[in-house]
Design an enzyme around this catalytic site. Structure first.
Site, short mmCIF file in Angstrom:
data_model
loop_
_atom_site.label_atom_id
_atom_site.label_comp_id
_atom_site.label_asym_id
_atom_site.label_seq_id
_atom_site.Cartn_x
_atom_site.Cartn_y
_atom_site.Cartn_z
N ARG A 50 0.86 -1.13 0.18
CA ARG A 50 -0.02 -0.06 -0.04
C ARG A 50 0.96 1.23 -0.02
NH1 ARG A 50 -3.64 -2.59 -1.64
NH2 ARG A 50 -5.55 -2.90 -0.60
N HIS B 201 -1.57 -0.23 -9.97
CA HIS B 201 -1.97 -1.13 -8.75
C HIS B 201 -2.63 -2.67 -9.63
CE1 HIS B 201 -4.15 -1.24 -5.01
NE2 HIS B 201 -4.07 -2.38 -5.32
P1 NAP Z 1 -2.15 -10.78 5.88
O1 NAP Z 1 -2.08 -12.20 5.27
O2 NAP Z 1 -2.96 -9.85 6.58
O3 NAP Z 1 -0.59 -10.26 6.19
C1 NAP Z 1 -0.14 -9.15 6.64
C2 NAP Z 1 1.36 -9.29 7.19
O4 NAP Z 1 1.73 -8.02 7.69
C3 NAP Z 1 1.28 -10.32 8.18
O5 NAP Z 1 2.57 -11.03 8.04
C4 NAP Z 1 1.48 -9.46 9.57
O6 NAP Z 1 1.92 -9.93 10.58
C5 NAP Z 1 2.20 -8.45 9.00
N1 NAP Z 1 2.04 -7.05 9.70
C6 NAP Z 1 0.76 -6.44 9.77
N2 NAP Z 1 1.16 -5.27 10.93
C7 NAP Z 1 2.35 -5.51 11.08
C8 NAP Z 1 3.18 -4.50 11.81
N3 NAP Z 1 2.66 -3.34 12.57
N4 NAP Z 1 4.62 -4.86 12.05
C9 NAP Z 1 5.06 -6.00 11.36
N5 NAP Z 1 4.30 -6.55 10.68
C10 NAP Z 1 3.01 -6.31 10.50
O7 NAP Z 1 -2.18 -9.67 4.50
P2 NAP Z 1 -1.88 -10.39 2.89
O8 NAP Z 1 -3.06 -11.00 2.18
O9 NAP Z 1 -0.62 -10.93 2.86
O10 NAP Z 1 -1.63 -8.98 2.03
C11 NAP Z 1 -0.84 -7.98 2.40
C12 NAP Z 1 -1.21 -6.58 1.73
O11 NAP Z 1 -1.00 -6.73 0.43
C13 NAP Z 1 -2.79 -6.08 1.84
O12 NAP Z 1 -3.16 -5.67 3.17
C14 NAP Z 1 -2.98 -5.21 0.68
O13 NAP Z 1 -2.72 -4.04 1.20
C15 NAP Z 1 -1.78 -5.71 -0.43
N6 NAP Z 1 -2.31 -6.18 -1.83
C16 NAP Z 1 -1.82 -5.64 -2.61
C17 NAP Z 1 -2.33 -5.85 -3.88
C18 NAP Z 1 -1.94 -5.27 -5.27
O14 NAP Z 1 -2.51 -5.68 -6.28
N7 NAP Z 1 -1.09 -4.45 -5.12
C19 NAP Z 1 -3.29 -7.35 -4.15
C20 NAP Z 1 -3.61 -7.87 -2.94
C21 NAP Z 1 -3.06 -7.54 -1.53
P3 NAP Z 1 1.39 -11.23 11.72
O15 NAP Z 1 1.61 -12.25 10.33
O16 NAP Z 1 2.15 -11.26 12.50
O17 NAP Z 1 -0.13 -10.93 11.62
#
Ligand code: NAP
Length: 310
Positions: A225, A273
């Site tokens: 993001r 994006h």
């Molecule tokens: P997720 O499963 O919720 O994983 C988020 C990761 O970030 C987890 O490992 C979490 O830690 C870590 N995290 C959150 N807050 C943190 C903090 N304060 N300090 C350290 N680590 C932290 O999310 P996901 O499905 O992998 O997706 C990640 C992001 O990718 C989404 O939120 C979205 O913004 C982005 N995205 C972008 C696209 C695109 O096309 N560009 C598509 C899809 C998603 P824990 O494991 O300990 O909870």
């Protein structure tokens, strides 16, 4: 009993989702009235995109859950009118797409492909790139997407450090967690990939001080993001050479405004994006499974912890 499922997203999404969602609900045994115009007093589930006009959830007295079509929930998680469980999208297509996008852009920087693709003077400079094992990578975020991308890069031979909020244990990845772990994960990294959610705790995680921990000339790859990066600090780091290149898929304002310096910076690649996209059939199956669970009294999958914003 017919289950009332409201589809609340842009009209073009309804065209894509109507048939696969109806089929997926049927396949899990749910007799659903799936529509975009159910009376608020009847609605039990909302299949939701945060850019839908539905923003006040207090008008749905029978609502059991909101099932988000997006992985990111930063604009719905803080909604004070939402009092029922919120599930986010975890989709095979999304994960596979992100794995491909991240690997492609990492390899572009690792192999220095631009020097050969963009070579107007036809220079013959036979500098072979280092091997992956000599190129440390930091993966910020080890969730559904980050963990798979980290493992994929590790399987190619890159030394991968990962960072998450809670401590993880992922084969082949050197895992760090918490505030103190960020420094360990970033120190000396030559490529950084951001796959964190946008929350108050992750905003500007890449700033002047954390960028200073990287190896000189590091590449930044952000499909997470926009607010994860302090834009001014990044531009300064690009000017000083501390950062060699930034490949950015997400921005604080999207579409990226015409006059934004990222568009014209020679060492910034802007992608609109598109790093990864939810695929309608697998996403419909994810939504339908959660409706089935709700009706069977089983726990929902992929619930958002709204106290931490993701
Ligand atoms: P997720 O499963 O919720 O994983 C988020 C990761 O970030 C987890 O490992 C979490 O830690 C870590 N995290 C959150 N807050 C943190 C903090 N304060 N300090 C350290 N680590 C932290 O999310 P996901 O499905 O992998 O997706 C990640 C992001 O990718 C989404 O939120 C979205 O913004 C982005 N995205 C972008 C696209 C695109 O096309 N560009 C598509 C899809 C998603 P824990 O494991 O300990 O909870």
């Amino acid at each position: 009993m017919t289950t009332q499922v409201l589809f609340a997203a842009k009209p073009e999404r309804w065209i894509e989702y109507q048939a696969p969602l109806a089929r997926a609900l049927k396949e899990v045994g749910i007799d659903a009235n799936l529509a975009t115009d159910i009376p608020a007093s009847d609605v039990e589930y909302i299949v939701y995109a945060p850019n839908s006009p539905v923003q006040d959830f207090s008008i749905f007295p029978k609502l059991k859950a909101v099932l988000n079509l997006w992985a990111g929930v930063e604009t719905i998680a803080p909604n004070p009118t939402l009092k029922v469980p919120l599930a986010r999208m975890v989709d095979h297509g999304l994960t596979q797409g992100m794995k491909e996008w991240v690997t492609g852009h990492v390899l572009r920087h690792h192999l220095g492909m631009d020097a050969h693709i963009i070579n107007p003077d036809r220079n013959w400079v036979p500098n072979a790139p280092p091997l992956a094992e000599q190129r440390p990578i930091a993966m910020l975020g080890l969730g559904e997407l980050g963990a798979v991308c980290a493992q994929t890069l590790a399987s190619l031979g890159f030394p991968v450090s990962g960072w998450s909020r809670n401590q993880k244990n992922i084969d082949g990845v050197n895992c760090f967690s918490g505030n103190s772990g960020l420094q360990d994960a970033l120190s000396g990294a030559e490529i950084v990939v951001l796959l964190l959610p946008n929350t108050p705790a992750t905003e500007n995680v890449l700033n002047a001080s954390s960028l200073g921990l990287l190896a000189k000339g590091a590449a930044i790859i952000n499909p997470g993001r926009g607010p994860l990066i302090d834009d001014d600090a990044l531009l300064e780091a690009l000017e000083s050479g501390q950062v060699g290149h930034a490949t950015l898929d997400v921005f604080r304002t999207e579409p990226l405004p015409r006059g934004h310096p990222f568009w014209t910076h020679p060492n910034v690649t802007v992608t609109p994006h598109i790093a990864s996209e939810t695929r309608t059939w697998t996403a419909s199956q994810c939504v339908a499974e959660n409706v089935r669970r709700g009706e069977a009294g089983e726990p929902f999958l992929h619930l958002v912890d709204r106290s931490v914003g993701y």
